[in-house]
Design an enzyme around this catalytic site. Sequence first.
Site, short mmCIF file in Angstrom:
data_model
loop_
_atom_site.label_atom_id
_atom_site.label_comp_id
_atom_site.label_asym_id
_atom_site.label_seq_id
_atom_site.Cartn_x
_atom_site.Cartn_y
_atom_site.Cartn_z
CB SER A 66 8.09 4.64 6.02
OG SER A 66 7.73 4.35 4.70
CE LYS A 69 7.59 7.16 3.22
NZ LYS A 69 6.48 6.20 3.08
CE1 TYR A 191 10.41 7.54 0.19
CE2 TYR A 191 10.42 5.99 -1.64
CZ TYR A 191 9.95 6.38 -0.40
OH TYR A 191 9.03 5.60 0.27
CE1 TYR A 243 3.46 4.56 5.99
CE2 TYR A 243 3.28 2.50 7.18
CZ TYR A 243 4.04 3.44 6.53
OH TYR A 243 5.37 3.25 6.42
CB VAL A 261 7.91 -1.94 4.74
CG1 VAL A 261 6.55 -1.39 4.45
CG2 VAL A 261 8.97 -1.34 3.87
N1 GLN Z 1 10.97 2.10 0.65
C1 GLN Z 1 9.60 1.76 0.95
C2 GLN Z 1 8.72 2.11 -0.22
O1 GLN Z 1 8.84 3.17 -0.74
C3 GLN Z 1 9.18 2.44 2.21
C4 GLN Z 1 7.78 2.12 2.57
C5 GLN Z 1 7.51 1.94 4.04
O2 GLN Z 1 8.37 1.75 4.88
N2 GLN Z 1 6.25 1.92 4.34
O3 GLN Z 1 7.89 1.37 -0.64
#
Ligand code: GLN
Length: 320
Positions: A66, A69, A191, A243, A261
Amino acid sequence: MTNISELASFLTHLHEKHRSNDEGEVATYIPELGKANPDHFGISMVTADGEEFSVGDVDQEFTIQSICKPLAFLMALEQHGRDKTLSHVGIEPSGDAFNSVELCPKVKRPFNPMVNAGAIATASLIKGVSAEAGVTAFVDCLSKAAGRPLRVDELVFASEASTGNRNRAIAYLLRNFDVIDEHVDHTLHQYFAQCSVLVNCRDLAAIGATLANVGENPQTHTEVFDAFCVRDALAAMFTCGMYDYAGEWAFRVGVPAKSGVAGGIMAVVNRQLGLAVYSPRLDERGNSVRGIKVCADLSDEFGLHAFDCTNFGSSLLRTL
Ligand code: GLN
């Protein structure tokens, strides 16, 4: 006044202090991520004038997840401008988990670009004429910010694509409300590939330093991002980057940041430095446990909080 050796020894101290913390779990919902070594632990910092300090497993590669993003949001702003971008994705914290299948009920748009729904909307805006063109443009841009050529981890990409049904559900919800166009698979490809870019701690710190240095990589002196779009992306990181921990993060650490993650956290101290921590064990919200502790300690020690009151407006690091 902080000198360079004091800073380097504090990073070493933080690494020692937190390395025995084995709380949290490595993410396994994307099967390939479950193969990470949970003990890996690296901390890197790059200042806005290009000095680097690193300790631990800082060359170990992991996927950016993420942390892609805010960078994709930045590219969308550069390509489409504020008005168009914000007509596809909002800028309000959601208070919900990153993978919530939801839109803001009033405007039927994702809450912000830092949750999956918003990131999929953003990916749709920056996907290229072909699936590969959009991914290549994204990887090239991150490579300039990192200062070395980056690449997509094809195994993680395949793992995400084959198990990403929740993200597919989000994408079709977005399609239903015309937030994204009809090329849903193309958007998801963009994505999943963005999330699967391999970086190490030093790369992330350099990318953070590029943001801190209003868009210019301070080590290579390459202009990577538009300064006004950097400001917008940092604001989104500040309010939404962690988050459903974003509020407490702003309270305790007080700098724009984004977690992923795979266990990375990238934090930015505006005009001063980029900071990266890699440690794959996550808390229940999906943030690196050791990463949060390192950033909080560093913020306290050097007065990095945006509203710091101990240094009377001249943070110690500014004098480096
Ligand atoms: N590729 C992961 C997902 O879409 C990214 C989520 C994350 O890093 N929080 O679930």
